[in-house]
Design an enzyme around this catalytic site. Structure first.
Site, short mmCIF file in Angstrom:
data_model
loop_
_atom_site.label_atom_id
_atom_site.label_comp_id
_atom_site.label_asym_id
_atom_site.label_seq_id
_atom_site.Cartn_x
_atom_site.Cartn_y
_atom_site.Cartn_z
N ASP A 20 4.91 26.94 66.76
CA ASP A 20 6.40 26.39 67.59
C ASP A 20 7.27 27.56 67.61
O ASP A 20 7.64 28.44 66.86
CB ASP A 20 6.96 25.62 66.39
N ASP A 65 0.25 22.84 63.35
CA ASP A 65 1.51 23.39 63.63
C ASP A 65 2.22 24.17 62.59
O ASP A 65 2.21 23.93 61.72
CB ASP A 65 2.59 22.11 63.86
N HIS A 119 3.86 16.21 72.85
CA HIS A 119 4.68 15.71 72.34
C HIS A 119 6.15 15.74 72.66
O HIS A 119 7.13 14.94 72.28
CB HIS A 119 4.60 15.61 70.68
N ASP A 120 6.20 16.67 73.54
CA ASP A 120 7.93 16.94 74.10
C ASP A 120 7.78 16.55 75.68
O ASP A 120 8.73 16.81 76.14
CB ASP A 120 8.05 18.55 73.68
N GLU A 155 4.08 28.76 71.27
CA GLU A 155 4.80 28.22 72.25
C GLU A 155 5.85 29.10 72.58
O GLU A 155 6.70 29.62 71.80
CB GLU A 155 5.55 26.87 71.54
#
Length: 585
Positions: A208, A102, A343-344, A266
């Site tokens: 991210d 990430d 994960h979100d 993202e």
């Protein structure tokens, strides 16, 4: 041009996402860690994926589970050491897989040395490494520079008493936004957060909030949609600022172009494929693909209570899928991703299928069929291959849910609901359906205490009660399990890669609210995918556009009825004389 459009390793990849805190604990402290991931590399390889994505493991005070980074080149001590990370990279490569990390560089932790220096004084040499602004004065009172609401509630501006200015944070107060307008900041980011790890052999990044780096520097007020609070949603201002593509081209040139790596951005607040295309077009040299939010947010409300659940319709699910698939057609010279969980997000079986005992397994397999037959690069989140489900509704949201976003949501819910018990009950139900916490419960490895995740008595987050029924060890022994079905689908995906990875997508019956039917086509070969999203039998017909005689390739039920899909049934047909195999002949 020709060399740019050749197949890349990342186009034929299936990515497996790992959340370190919840994957596997190797030392009995109740928290997952890097050696725990290394211990399960054979399991991951045997699933049939070929890329693993590790969520942040960097040094962090953990206000937002590691997305608040205090040192890009160090490791959060409870997760392990830098030597452990090196071993993980080597172990992944030794098994013929790739590994990506990430990259979180829209913001840092407020404990990062850069920010500590920046807030030391207004004369600090790093003052302009972050976004500082003076207060406005309204009716004699100090107020923030604008009315934007943070993604985690409250203002995006935090007052710093010692230096008498506000700093910007799109997310938590503890996550100050970097100033990408400063070229020195960008160079520091490239050197410390990106190239440092690429030089160590990392195969790329999931990036991210990639479209938030360029700010609208006039910081205009957002429209008032909720008069009960001074802080208003400002999604259109958070993303896609005026210099964004300039910054991404520079990062590609200074970092990614020097290695054979993948960049997955993202990309929220960008629903139109024409706006997405510049990010991922090969000719633009910015990113390889993006993660979009339209499908993931399909059952989420808007406004102040962003977890607020709303009913979703299958025709919208289909339309969003079709829009994303357009990116992968050859004339666009681009690529796309597909995912249902991360994960979100809450668990997809509970959201888009059914976690009722009689339907859980077949709906998990149905969703797997959807995910792994679409073009582009699919992302499988840990536990998705087992059909893991949301936490039980009997759990107390206030006690068992840990995520900062949920905590902020519940605070806002109570403020807005007041004495309205019905609204409060509806809001709690929304969290029980859509909160990020559902994906963060420990991985369910077996039926032993704490699901084989740890030998500790206490886990950092409670293990889902479903572990006695849903766990990897049991499914390893069951040829009809969700895990076995994922393995079979992943083999088929590569056996027929020209159809399922590169093939064109043709949606049938877009307005049908019960079933989803689409054709995947490559030259003269075609596959038909049928998905029943309901708990009832549904009729189907083979579309006239399907060429050749349909032959059943796989179903998630042991027998298939003619012209009827049973509850949550999935089937794949292929034309009888299909030639599209792994070698492409």
């Amino acid at each position: 041009m020709a060399n740019e459009t050749l197949p890349k390793w990342w186009k034929e990849a299936t990515v497996y996402q790992i959340y370190p805190a919840s994957f596997k604990d190797s030392n009995g402290d109740g928290l997952g860690d890097i050696p725990g991931i290394s211990s399960k590399l054979d399991y991951i390889r045997d699933l049939g994926v070929n890329v693993i994505w590790i969520c942040p493991f960097y040094k962090s005070p953990q206000y937002d589970m590691g997305y608040d980074i205090a040192d890009y080149q160090d490791v959060h001590a409870p997760y392990g050491s830098k030597a452990d990370v090196d071993a993980l990279i080597a172990g992944t490569h030794a098994r013929g897989m790739k590994i990506i990390f990430d990259l979180v560089v829209n913001h840092t932790s407020h404990e990062h040395a850069w920010f500590q220096e920046s807030r030391r004084s207004r004369d600090s040499p790093k003052r302009d490494w972050y976004m500082w602004r003076p207060a406005k004065v309204v009716d004699g009172k100090r107020v923030p520079p604008n009315n934007w609401r943070s993604n985690f509630g409250g203002s995006v501006w935090e007052w710093d008493e010692p230096t008498q200015e506000y700093y910007l944070h799109y997310f938590a107060v503890q996550q100050p936004d970097l100033n990408w307008e400063n070229p020195v900041v960008r160079k520091a980011v490239y050197a410390t957060a990106v190239n440092y790890w690429l030089d160590k052999g990392v195969d790329g990044f999931r990036i991210d909030t990639v479209n938030m780096y360029s700010k609208f520097l006039d910081f205009p007020d957002a429209a008032v949609v909720d008069p009960s609070t001074p802080w208003q949603p400002a999604d259109k201002y958070y993303s896609n600022g005026p210099r964004l593509h300039e910054f991404l081209k520079e990062m590609h040139r200074e970092c990614f172009s020097k290695y054979d790596v993948v960049s997955i951005g993202e990309c929220p607040n960008t629903p139109n494929f024409k706006d997405v295309l510049p990010f991922v077009s090969t000719q633009e040299k910015e990113l390889d693909m993006v993660i979009q939010f339209d499908l993931a947010s399909l059952d989420h409300g808007g406004g102040e209570l962003r977890l607020w659940r709303r009913d979703w319709k299958l025709h919208l699910f289909k339309a969003i899928t079709e829009d994303a698939q357009i990116l992968a057609i050859p004339e666009h010279d681009a690529w796309c991703t597909t995912y249902l969980e991360n994960h979100d997000q809450a668990r997809s079986v509970s959201r888009f299928g059914s976690d009722a005992p009689q339907f859980r397994v077949q709906s998990a397999k149905m969703l797997a069929t959807y995910l792994l037959t679409l073009s582009g690069t699919p992302i499988v989140y840990q536990g998705e291959e087992l059909g893991m489900v949301n936490m039980p509704r009997s759990w107390d949201v206030e006690k068992e849910y840990k995520d900062l976003n949920t905590v902020d949501y519940m605070r806002e819910l109570r403020r807005i609901a007041g004495d309205d018990k019905d609204m409060l009950e509806k809001g709690i139900y929304s969290a029980q359906m859509t909160a990020r916490d559902h994906s963060r419960t420990p991985m369910q490895w077996d039926s032993s205490p704490n699901a084989g995740f740890t030998t500790a008595k206490q886990t950092w987050m409670r293990v889902n009660d479903s572990f006695t029924e849903i766990n990897a060890a049991a499914q390893e022994q069951d040829g009809s399990s969700v895990l076995a079905f994922y393995r079979t689908l992943l083999k088929l995906r590569h056996t027929y890669k020209q159809l399922f990875i590169y093939g064109s997508f043709e949606l049938s019956e877009p307005d049908n609210e019960d079933t989803m039917t689409f054709i995947k086509r490559h030259e003269e070969d075609n596959a038909l995918v049928l998905l029943n999203f309901t708990k009832d039998d549904q009729p189907f017909v083979v579309p006239s556009r399907f060429k050749g005689r349909p032959e059943l390739l796989i179903s998630n039920l042991p027998t298939a009825q003619k012209h009827v899909l049973r509850p949550y049934e999935a089937r794949i047909y292929i034309n009888h004389d299909a030639k599209t195999m792994t070698n492409g002949v």
